[in-house]
Write a protein that holds these residues in place. Structure first.
Motif, PDB file in Angstrom:
ATOM      1  N   THR A 168       1.009  -1.228   0.018  1.00 46.96           N
ATOM      2  CA  THR A 168      -0.054   0.035   0.011  1.00 46.96           C
ATOM      3  C   THR A 168       0.925   1.243  -0.056  1.00 46.96           C
ATOM      4  N   PRO A 169       0.398   2.305  -0.391  1.00 46.92           N
ATOM      5  CA  PRO A 169      -1.001   2.450  -0.800  1.00 46.92           C
ATOM      6  C   PRO A 169      -1.294   2.003  -2.251  1.00 46.92           C
ATOM      7  N   ILE A 170      -2.362   1.160  -2.554  1.00 53.95           N
ATOM      8  CA  ILE A 170      -2.805   0.716  -3.811  1.00 53.95           C
ATOM      9  C   ILE A 170      -3.170   1.877  -4.626  1.00 53.95           C
ATOM     10  N   LYS A 171      -2.389   2.142  -5.945  1.00 54.16           N
ATOM     11  CA  LYS A 171      -2.928   2.666  -6.962  1.00 54.16           C
ATOM     12  C   LYS A 171      -3.568   2.166  -8.025  1.00 54.16           C
ATOM     13  N   ILE A 172      -4.810   2.705  -8.629  1.00 58.82           N
ATOM     14  CA  ILE A 172      -5.458   1.946  -9.586  1.00 58.82           C
ATOM     15  C   ILE A 172      -5.503   2.983 -10.625  1.00 58.82           C
ATOM     16  N   ASN A 173      -4.872   2.540 -11.837  1.00 59.22           N
ATOM     17  CA  ASN A 173      -4.633   3.482 -12.836  1.00 59.22           C
ATOM     18  C   ASN A 173      -5.647   3.312 -14.150  1.00 59.22           C
ATOM     19  N   CYS A 174      -6.428   4.188 -14.458  1.00 59.40           N
ATOM     20  CA  CYS A 174      -7.729   3.791 -15.683  1.00 59.40           C
ATOM     21  C   CYS A 174      -7.445   4.786 -16.569  1.00 59.40           C
ATOM     22  N   VAL A 175      -7.247   4.390 -17.898  1.00 61.33           N
ATOM     23  CA  VAL A 175      -7.007   5.028 -18.991  1.00 61.33           C
ATOM     24  C   VAL A 175      -8.538   5.297 -19.400  1.00 61.33           C
ATOM     25  N   LEU A 176      -8.860   6.779 -19.857  1.00 64.74           N
ATOM     26  CA  LEU A 176     -10.153   6.911 -20.320  1.00 64.74           C
ATOM     27  C   LEU A 176     -10.267   7.379 -21.640  1.00 64.74           C
ATOM     28  N   LEU A 177     -11.297   6.647 -22.424  1.00 66.87           N
ATOM     29  CA  LEU A 177     -11.633   7.001 -23.744  1.00 66.87           C
ATOM     30  C   LEU A 177     -12.933   7.345 -24.015  1.00 66.87           C
ATOM     31  N   ARG A 178     -12.897   8.772 -24.597  1.00 62.49           N
ATOM     32  CA  ARG A 178     -14.430   9.041 -24.634  1.00 62.49           C
ATOM     33  C   ARG A 178     -15.375   8.219 -25.489  1.00 62.49           C
ATOM     34  N   GLY A 179     -16.654   7.860 -25.056  1.00 65.04           N
ATOM     35  CA  GLY A 179     -17.679   7.008 -25.615  1.00 65.04           C
ATOM     36  C   GLY A 179     -17.192   5.554 -25.563  1.00 65.04           C
ATOM     37  N   PHE A 180     -16.374   5.304 -24.560  1.00 65.06           N
ATOM     38  CA  PHE A 180     -15.946   4.025 -24.476  1.00 65.06           C
ATOM     39  C   PHE A 180     -16.057   3.441 -23.101  1.00 65.06           C
ATOM     40  N   ASN A 181     -15.093   4.141 -22.193  1.00 62.27           N
ATOM     41  CA  ASN A 181     -15.419   3.876 -20.897  1.00 62.27           C
ATOM     42  C   ASN A 181     -15.515   5.097 -20.076  1.00 62.27           C
ATOM     43  N   ASP A 182     -15.756   6.347 -20.528  1.00 62.82           N
ATOM     44  CA  ASP A 182     -16.069   7.347 -19.696  1.00 62.82           C
ATOM     45  C   ASP A 182     -17.042   7.390 -19.034  1.00 62.82           C
ATOM     46  N   ASP A 183     -18.053   6.373 -19.000  1.00 62.33           N
ATOM     47  CA  ASP A 183     -19.486   6.195 -18.167  1.00 62.33           C
ATOM     48  C   ASP A 183     -18.941   5.557 -16.968  1.00 62.33           C
ATOM     49  N   GLN A 184     -17.629   5.253 -16.754  1.00 65.50           N
ATOM     50  CA  GLN A 184     -17.167   4.521 -15.453  1.00 65.50           C
ATOM     51  C   GLN A 184     -16.641   5.481 -14.330  1.00 65.50           C
ATOM     52  N   ILE A 185     -16.398   7.023 -14.904  1.00 65.45           N
ATOM     53  CA  ILE A 185     -15.859   7.949 -14.152  1.00 65.45           C
ATOM     54  C   ILE A 185     -16.340   8.046 -12.760  1.00 65.45           C
ATOM     55  N   GLU A 186     -17.547   8.242 -12.486  1.00 72.13           N
ATOM     56  CA  GLU A 186     -18.330   8.230 -11.250  1.00 72.13           C
ATOM     57  C   GLU A 186     -18.255   6.715 -10.404  1.00 72.13           C
ATOM     58  N   GLY A 187     -18.248   5.987 -11.018  1.00 73.33           N
ATOM     59  CA  GLY A 187     -18.115   4.493 -10.466  1.00 73.33           C
ATOM     60  C   GLY A 187     -16.965   4.375  -9.814  1.00 73.33           C
ATOM     61  N   PHE A 188     -15.928   4.884 -10.415  1.00 70.39           N
ATOM     62  CA  PHE A 188     -14.440   4.761  -9.922  1.00 70.39           C
ATOM     63  C   PHE A 188     -14.339   5.532  -8.616  1.00 70.39           C
ATOM     64  N   ALA A 189     -15.115   6.761  -8.773  1.00 67.96           N
ATOM     65  CA  ALA A 189     -14.843   7.672  -7.697  1.00 67.96           C
ATOM     66  C   ALA A 189     -15.425   7.054  -6.228  1.00 67.96           C
ATOM     67  N   ARG A 190     -16.439   6.325  -6.568  1.00 63.50           N
ATOM     68  CA  ARG A 190     -17.170   5.401  -5.204  1.00 63.50           C
ATOM     69  C   ARG A 190     -16.095   4.250  -5.042  1.00 63.50           C
ATOM     70  N   PHE A 191     -15.549   3.663  -6.155  1.00 66.16           N
ATOM     71  CA  PHE A 191     -14.665   2.483  -6.188  1.00 66.16           C
ATOM     72  C   PHE A 191     -13.408   3.050  -4.981  1.00 66.16           C
ATOM     73  N   ALA A 192     -12.922   4.134  -5.364  1.00 63.16           N
ATOM     74  CA  ALA A 192     -11.708   4.453  -4.608  1.00 63.16           C
ATOM     75  C   ALA A 192     -11.825   4.545  -2.985  1.00 63.16           C
ATOM     76  N   ARG A 193     -13.200   4.998  -2.724  1.00 59.20           N
ATOM     77  CA  ARG A 193     -13.621   5.098  -1.119  1.00 59.20           C
ATOM     78  C   ARG A 193     -13.957   3.951  -0.795  1.00 59.20           C
ATOM     79  N   GLU A 194     -14.727   3.004  -1.435  1.00 63.00           N
ATOM     80  CA  GLU A 194     -15.094   1.657  -0.845  1.00 63.00           C
ATOM     81  C   GLU A 194     -14.101   0.646  -0.645  1.00 63.00           C
TER      82      GLU A 194
END
Ligand code: SAM
Length: 345
Positions: A171-197
């Protein structure tokens, strides 16, 4: 070897630091130990499996890394390809953990992985002396995740890997997410929750033109400003101060202080001026920038029988020529001949 380079070597060695001609101190080495990968992420790979470049022996990586450390490198990150596929990894980590920097400290030792095999390897790696891991995840929804990696069961495996890493203390564990528009940008808000959980630092990375195919356009990049605005609409963010000048991520916490998000914006807000990195590919070539058009054959010199001081002088000369910056998005920009998976991300 030319005598000038050897005298250059002794000057820098006495200062204990590697510098380039733009005055940047280079203390961060990324080493790819294989360019094989067990994932075929759609934005990275064309879908073909297998290595394109040879791998060195573990003892050869150790000798080369030792030379960089002898010149002032303090941070080593192992990567690939997928580094957990590499036989001898745990032994390599053990030997690296025993190395000391010029000031006698242990190295800052980290690893970047897709996490697929981490469940079984987190504990042995921690015991060998690994300090931290960064796990790449491009979705928090299992179906989207598997569509991206093109490997069935990958989400479950990686989530298990992240949790095993936490249990092992990587730790600390870092999670790297590469964002591509129209492809996985719908995950942004879910990742914010994931970081906390999951108690991890999630870092969004802008997509760079380093893929095997030809996918990149400026429009596909989701810029930092947009990510901050979108998360802020669901969970208000507060920017955190940078810990060091060469930090690549802009860091944010949530208004209640729980959790952390980082955004790495090499495209919309390039940080080349503070770059402290150099890379060694799996076949022993030095790359002074992700976007270098030339590579420097350190391993070829080792094979030709050069001494440690000759190799160190070569490293110094090479680092001196590090590019001032990348030219993504500018007219005439040329993609490097190697893609991210074959350079070592
Ligand atoms: N297999 C390991 C992993 O998945 O982390 C290490 C190698 S992988 C190439 C390293 C990182 O590079 C991953 O986080 C991946 O998402 C990222 N990456 C690959 N292609 C990229 C691109 N074109 N732009 C930005 N990041 C990219």
């Amino acid at each position: 070897m030319a005598s000038t380079s050897l005298s250059d070597f002794s000057t820098a060695a006495s200062h204990g630091r590697l510098t380039d001609s733009h005055g940047r101190v280079i203390h961060d080495l990324r080493v790819s130990i294989t360019d094989r990968c067990n994932y075929k992420c759609v934005y990275c790979r064309t879908g073909e499996v297998g290595a394109q470049y040879p791998e060195l022996g573990i003892d050869e990586y150790l000798r080369l890394i030792g030379l960089f450390v002898g010149l002032g490198v303090t941070k080593v990150r192992l990567t690939g390809g997928e580094p957990l596929l590499r036989r001898g990894l745990v032994e390599l980590v053990k030997q690296l953990a025993a190395m000391r920097t010029l000031t006698g400290e242990p190295l800052d030792l980290a690893l970047t992985t897709n996490g697929h095999l981490l469940d079984g390897l987190a504990k042995p790696l921690k015991e060998a002396g690994l300090q931290r891991v960064t796990v790449s995840m491009d979705a928090v929804d299992a179906a989207t995740f598997e569509k991206i990696t093109r490997i069935e069961g990958s989400f479950k495996a990686v989530l298990g890997g992240v949790r095993a890493a936490r249990a092992a203390g990587l730790t600390p564990i870092k999670i790297n997410c590469v964002l591509l528009r129209g492809f996985n940008d719908d995950q942004i808000e879910g990742f914010a929750r994931f970081a906390r959980e999951e108690d991890v630092v999630v870092r969004f990375i802008e997509f760079m033109p380093l893929e095997e195919g030809r996918l990149w356009t400026p429009e596909i990049v989701v810029p930092l400003k947009e990510i901050v605005e979108r998360i802020g609409r669901v969970l208000p963010l507060v920017e955190l101060p940078a810990r060091e000048a060469s930090e690549t991520a802009r860091r944010y916490t949530f208004a209640d202080g729980v959790g952390e998000i980082g955004i790495i914006a090499p495209v919309s807000q390039a940080f080349c001026g503070a770059c402290s990195r150099v890379r060694l590919t799996s076949d022993g070539k030095i790359r002074t920038c992700l976007f270098s058009q030339v590579e420097h054959d350190l391993y070829g010199r080792l094979r030709a029988g050069e001494s440690d001081s000759e190799l160190s002088a070569y490293i110094e000369r090479t680092v001196q020529g590090k590019e001032a910056r990348h030219h993504i998005g500018e007219p005439g920009f040329m993609k490097p001949s190697r893609s991210m998976v074959h350079i070592g991300g």
